[in-house]
Enzyme design. Sequence first.
Site, PDB file in Angstrom:
ATOM      1  CB  CYS A  19      -0.948   0.000   1.190  1.00  0.00           C
ATOM      2  SG  CYS A  19      -0.142  -0.138   2.777  1.00  0.00           S
ATOM      3  CB  CYS A  22       3.658   0.520   3.386  1.00  0.00           C
ATOM      4  SG  CYS A  22       2.099  -0.314   3.076  1.00  0.00           S
ATOM      5  CG  ASP A 433      42.956  11.021 -14.203  1.00  0.00           C
ATOM      6  OD1 ASP A 433      43.869  11.846 -14.047  1.00  0.00           O
ATOM      7  OD2 ASP A 433      43.140   9.800 -14.327  1.00  0.00           O
ATOM      8  CG  ASP A 626      42.328   5.637 -13.076  1.00  0.00           C
ATOM      9  OD1 ASP A 626      42.170   5.944 -11.883  1.00  0.00           O
ATOM     10  OD2 ASP A 626      43.431   5.629 -13.634  1.00  0.00           O
ATOM     11  CG  ASP A 630      42.110   9.658 -10.298  1.00  0.00           C
ATOM     12  OD1 ASP A 630      43.118  10.355 -10.136  1.00  0.00           O
ATOM     13  OD2 ASP A 630      41.842   9.093 -11.368  1.00  0.00           O
TER      14      ASP A 630
END
Length: 729
Positions: A19, A22, A433, A626, A630
């Site tokens: 419902c 909920c 990058d 990557d 990083d």
Amino acid sequence: MTQTPALKTQQMQVGGMDCSSCAMKIEGSVEKLPGIAEVSVNVAIGRMVVSYDPQEVSEAEIQKQVTRLGYTVAIEQSRTLTSSHASTNGHVDDDHDQDDGHDHGHSHGSGEFNLKKELPPVLLAISLFAIGIIFEEPLHNTPYNIGELAVFIPAYLLSGWSVLKTAGRNILRGQIFDENFLMTIATLGAFAIHQFPEAVAVMLFFKVGELFQEYSVGRSRRSIKALLEVRPDSANLKVNGTIKQVAPETINVGDQILVKPGEKVPLDGEILEGNSQVDTSALTGESVPRIVNIGDPILAGMINKSGALTIRVTKLFGESSIAKILDLVENATSKKADTEKFITKFARYYTPVVVFLSLAVAILPPLLIPGANRSDWIYRALILLVISCPCGLVISIPLGYFGGIGGAAKRGILVKGSTFLDALTAVKTVVFDKTGTLTKGTFKVTQIVTRNGFSEAELLALAANAEANSNHPVAQSIREAYGQPINESDIKDYEEIAGHGIRAKVQNKVVLAGNDRLLHRENIDHDICDVAGTVVHLAVDGRYAGYILIADEIKEDAAEAIRDLKKAGVERTVMLTGDNEVVAKRVAGQLGLDAYFAGLLPEDKVGAIEKLLDRSGKKKVVFVGDGINDAPVIARADIGMAMGALGSDAAIETADVVLMTDAPSKVAEAIQVARKTRRIVVQNIVMAMTIKGIFIVLGTFGLATLWEAVFADVGVALLAIFNASRVLK
């Protein structure tokens, strides 16, 4: 200094959440407990994720609070997280098996929603209702309306018994303002003023609307289950030359498994024997099969298309890429967007306000307006009660975000929560990058330039030995170019100098290999600084020996990705790189980037991102890397994206969005999916608010009937749900 308490984050399967209010009801109830830091309920997959202080509240107390509301609860798996981790990451990084046998009966009891079971009583109620409408006049003319009551009361009970039962139970538990209470009061009120057909119509249409609603929620669950089907069920373990079929969870690192054509790869590993084509679409969204050979890595969830493969397992099942990916998808909606939080709060106040407004409409006009008909004003009040049900909003908005996250996952884009999906719609700066993100990161030695009497072969041998222990792509390319075995005993005192290069003793010679900064740092006299390309300078015993030039190709779709971002309304595209000015300028020019920062150390990249951040927070900054080295920059940006990160644990942990392929074009695609999701969510809010607002006014002035009100209410809910499901496509 006060220590922040460690929060425990617990996942629980909650049964019976079909419902619309909920989730709101459970969240509101659990939030009242002491020690609760955050609670998030996902109706679409029947899950609650709660972060709490175990010193203040226990699992048992949380479960009891939920079961008090009439739902079933099953603990999945728990893990203690620090409070900072719990608040910054949108998922719980548990490796577990999803139990698909939980309960979803709309009556909040046990049992999966079953249309075949629910349909017969509704069809019988519709038949009785039709009889009552067709023969309304003769039935009405029976003594004490007994004919009408004999037809309409059974129709009413058949269509509304679960609603009446739930409303009664909730009232006893102090849960008053929900849709069950509203429908009960509205329909009993209609019976009280002898509006029998309207009373049955309200309950019947409400029930039919709920069936559609439950079907839509079930369809969302099924779409997630379909995604979860990439989870392998068994593995062929090689034991002493024989094949034994076992569960993937029982296999250890170093074991060998056989994957036959047509089978799913059950665990991450490395190919020892065979070559084949593998279907990676379940993981990356790529339709073109990938060719794999001996020595190549292979990941769980891929499908072997042609040849038989013998694989050496490199990760346990729980640590495999597919386990982490599935966990991300299942838990993505635990971090709610501000829109979802707003609607939850709005619904809590909206329903009681309209209930009291309807009470005022029923009581005040007959007292204040001369000649006002009490029955007429009660009827108008009942219309307001029907309209006050917030079903459409409460279910469709989370469903919209859930669909957006699921749709993105199908395209190989994993978004860790609807809060990040929302943030992507406000992106104005994208920072990349360079190596491995805009370029392929597959380096090849293209030129060796010597100085001071060193030969090319000698220079390459010294460089390969010095770089023997480095995992950097540049180091790997030098070793590949050298192509000879390296004697580890010749290498001593190996040292990596962050952001500069390497110092090592090779055959008792001190070798420096790195960038121009390293030469300046060590005061090495050299006649060349800027070289157009990726370059490794070498010095031996304090004397400059020359340099090795290495080429890195730009990815095929990198330029297209930048153009797509511009079309999507991104104002600035920026590149950060540790490479020199000459290389950075050449790559930025080829791709059409707006700006670049060259010669950056890892800590410099964080500083560069901080300069680009919008202080107001309105214009978001994405950093795409990557995901391996990083992590600090990914964490510092408004939204951190890890690209080509399949199998990279660091990426999956740190990033907010994980792009499963190496394609930069996925960045623009992620933004487009986010904007489509947001557009659909806003459409649902505006549509629901407008229609409900109109009918509140019409109902108050007596210009709408109960029939129209229930059509409007159920219609709004269904339209919003169907609209939300569009985002999955």
